[in-house]
Write a protein that holds these residues in place. Structure first.
Motif, PDB file in Angstrom:
ATOM      1  N   VAL A   1       0.840  -1.204   0.000  1.00 17.33           N
ATOM      2  CA  VAL A   1       0.000   0.000   0.000  1.00 17.33           C
ATOM      3  C   VAL A   1       0.872   1.251   0.000  1.00 17.33           C
ATOM      4  O   VAL A   1       0.652   2.189  -0.791  1.00 17.33           O
ATOM      5  CB  VAL A   1      -0.952  -0.016   1.208  1.00 17.33           C
ATOM      6  CG1 VAL A   1      -1.702   1.312   1.313  1.00 17.33           C
ATOM      7  CG2 VAL A   1      -1.943  -1.175   1.089  1.00 17.33           C
TER       8      VAL A   1
ATOM      9  N   HIS B   1     -10.282  -7.099   4.678  1.00 17.26           N
ATOM     10  CA  HIS B   1      -9.698  -6.929   6.014  1.00 17.26           C
ATOM     11  C   HIS B   1      -9.885  -8.155   6.901  1.00 17.26           C
ATOM     12  O   HIS B   1      -9.255  -8.261   7.960  1.00 17.26           O
ATOM     13  CB  HIS B   1     -10.261  -5.681   6.701  1.00 17.26           C
ATOM     14  CG  HIS B   1     -11.688  -5.781   7.110  1.00 17.26           C
ATOM     15  ND1 HIS B   1     -12.068  -6.006   8.405  1.00 17.26           N
ATOM     16  CD2 HIS B   1     -12.832  -5.669   6.397  1.00 17.26           C
ATOM     17  CE1 HIS B   1     -13.390  -6.035   8.481  1.00 17.26           C
ATOM     18  NE2 HIS B   1     -13.875  -5.830   7.275  1.00 17.26           N
TER      19      HIS B   1
ATOM     20  N   PRO C   1      -6.267  -4.679   3.525  1.00 17.54           N
ATOM     21  CA  PRO C   1      -6.768  -3.372   3.971  1.00 17.54           C
ATOM     22  C   PRO C   1      -8.284  -3.373   4.157  1.00 17.54           C
ATOM     23  O   PRO C   1      -9.011  -4.176   3.559  1.00 17.54           O
ATOM     24  CB  PRO C   1      -6.361  -2.431   2.828  1.00 17.54           C
ATOM     25  CG  PRO C   1      -5.296  -3.154   2.077  1.00 17.54           C
ATOM     26  CD  PRO C   1      -5.621  -4.607   2.207  1.00 17.54           C
TER      27      PRO C   1
ATOM     28  N   THR D   1     -12.172  -2.566   1.106  1.00 18.71           N
ATOM     29  CA  THR D   1     -12.207  -3.220  -0.195  1.00 18.71           C
ATOM     30  C   THR D   1     -12.551  -4.693  -0.009  1.00 18.71           C
ATOM     31  O   THR D   1     -12.420  -5.242   1.081  1.00 18.71           O
ATOM     32  CB  THR D   1     -10.859  -3.061  -0.943  1.00 18.71           C
ATOM     33  OG1 THR D   1     -10.990  -3.522  -2.283  1.00 18.71           O
ATOM     34  CG2 THR D   1      -9.750  -3.834  -0.248  1.00 18.71           C
TER      35      THR D   1
ATOM     36  N   ASP E   1     -10.845   1.637  -4.877  1.00 24.49           N
ATOM     37  CA  ASP E   1      -9.805   1.732  -3.851  1.00 24.49           C
ATOM     38  C   ASP E   1      -8.566   1.037  -4.412  1.00 24.49           C
ATOM     39  O   ASP E   1      -8.311  -0.138  -4.123  1.00 24.49           O
ATOM     40  CB  ASP E   1     -10.280   1.072  -2.558  1.00 24.49           C
ATOM     41  CG  ASP E   1      -9.276   1.204  -1.427  1.00 24.49           C
ATOM     42  OD1 ASP E   1      -8.166   1.726  -1.668  1.00 24.49           O
ATOM     43  OD2 ASP E   1      -9.585   0.769  -0.307  1.00 24.49           O
TER      44      ASP E   1
ATOM     45  N   GLY F   1      -6.060  -0.224  -1.898  1.00 24.26           N
ATOM     46  CA  GLY F   1      -6.657  -1.316  -1.145  1.00 24.26           C
ATOM     47  C   GLY F   1      -6.665  -2.617  -1.921  1.00 24.26           C
ATOM     48  O   GLY F   1      -6.396  -3.692  -1.373  1.00 24.26           O
TER      49      GLY F   1
END
Length: 405
Positions: free
Chosen positions: A41, A223, A228, A231, A277, A280
């Motif tokens: 990221v 996640h 992350p 997303t 994203d 993400g």
């Protein structure tokens, strides 16, 4: 004897180096991120930041290659037949809303039925509510057995009502119980239903092969898989994805716009409106690529060992009502201290640096049926240790003694 190395695994998470005093057992809510994900990221933002797909400059083209490589990596991770079957979204909730909205305007008609189970997260209940009443579609619910498993006899009986859609969780986010997904999918398909699997907790539990499973849709949040927040993935079979009415309009999802009409783009873009994203998605791909360095069967064996030790320790603590079963469990244990509110138990554990979750875990209908205000949830990950088990059991013992003094 397990060969998984939890010390090596845990050592790849900066969080535990920065917070050595914490025992983190809220993994069903969100998981920590390994350095590989954080680096991916950060690297994008520091070296490659640009928008994707339609930029004429080299930075945009490079960002597009990274973004679309992530789609390829994730398609390979779940053995999707075609890359366009991977739709990026903000998470499992967004994916389930897209499916419910999209089917309600195409496949589902007034008088049709949708079948879910009593274990479902709100994200697999509310999206159907939003459309079922409005369009005259009936929502049926499979009850639970006395040990809080999905009643498979009732499931088979409700399938006789010929639901158009069957939607259920791979793993209960409240209890950790693993559903017999393959068998349930096959029964639903035999009844002519479209199958939707909420894989928010299941994606991290075992290796997913969507072609072997043969479910029509499978969704998850990044996640919950070391990636992350913000997303996730909507996987679907191509023909059904093409039947979904997009929930969002604008930007990349169109091929032509006039004031009089719009034409949708091809998959996957028709279901990915707006700027995604990007970082993400790249981080999510980094997570799945990193995770494949480890043996999932060894991880499952290790987590089962932690779970066995935890259940054994719980049996020595008086005054507990344990809701979860140790059988077919993905690593989640939900319980209550008799006569005490779960929020009080969770707070006392937090004061001892043990992170758990107390409440109804976005499953209010389940707790209404159980006639409980909620429960305390302990959820384990491979970076947890035997010392974490011992510490959490000691902390729970202390909490019980304080509350019942």
């Amino acid at each position: 004897m397990h060969t998984f190395d939890p010390v090596n695994f845990r050592g790849q998470f900066e969080f535990f180096l920065q917070n050595p005093g914490w025992v983190y057992l809220d993994n069903a809510a969100t998981m920590h991120k390994p350095r590989a994900v954080v680096s991916a990221v950060n690297d994008f933002y520091q070296r490659s930041n640009s928008n994707v797909h339609r930029g004429a400059h080299n930075l945009s083209q490079h960002a597009t290659r990274l973004f679309e490589q992530a789609r390829d990596d994730i398609a390979a991770f779940i053995n999707a037949k075609e890359r366009q079957q991977i739709i990026f979204c903000s998470g499992a909730t967004a994916a389930l809303n897209q499916i419910a909205y999209g089917l309600m305007h195409t496949v589902l008609q007034p008088g049709d039925r949708v079948l879910i189970t009593a274990l479902e997260h709100h994200a697999n209940i509310v999206p159907w509510h939003l459309h079922c009443v409005r369009f005259g579609v009936q929502l049926d619910v499979v009850p639970l057995t006395n040990d809080y498993q999905v009643d498979q006899t009732a499931f088979a009986q409700l399938l006789e009502k010929k639901p158009k859609v069957v939607s259920f969780s791979h793993v209960s986010n409240v209890l950790g119980h693993v559903q017999p997904v393959a068998e349930m999918v096959q029964l639903a398909k035999n009844a002519g239903a479209i199958t939707v699997i909420d894989g928010a907790q299941g994606i991290v539990h075992e290796k997913l092969d969507v072609q072997a499973l043969d479910a029509d849709f499978y969704v998850w949040s990044s996640h919950k898989l070391y990636g992350p927040t913000g997303t996730g993935v909507l996987y679907g079979k191509t023909a059904l994805l093409e039947q979904l009415t997009p929930i969002y309009g604008g930007g990349e999802m169109i091929s032509e716009v006039q004031f009089s009409h719009s034409l949708f783009n091809i998959l996957p873009f028709r279901l990915e409106a707006g700027t995604p994203d990007i970082a993400g998605v790249i981080g999510m791909a980094a997570a799945v690529n990193w995770l494949q360095k480890f043996n999932i069967d060894e991880i499952k064996e290790y987590k089962a060992m932690l779970l066995k030790q935890f259940f054994s320790g719980l049996s020595q603590i008086p005054g507990l009502d344990i809701l979860s079963s140790p059988v077919h469990n993905a690593g989640i244990v939900t319980l209550n201290v008799q006569g005490e509110h779960p929020a009080d138990v969770a707070e006392l554990l937090s004061q001892q640096a043990v992170a758990v979750r107390g409440g109804q875990h976005c499953a209010m209908p389940l707790f209404n049926q159980l006639k409980l205000a909620g429960a305390v949830r302990f959820s384990f990950a491979p970076y947890n240790t035997e010392a974490d088990v011992a510490t959490s059991l000691h902390a729970l013992t202390q909490a019980v003694e304080i509350l019942t003094a």
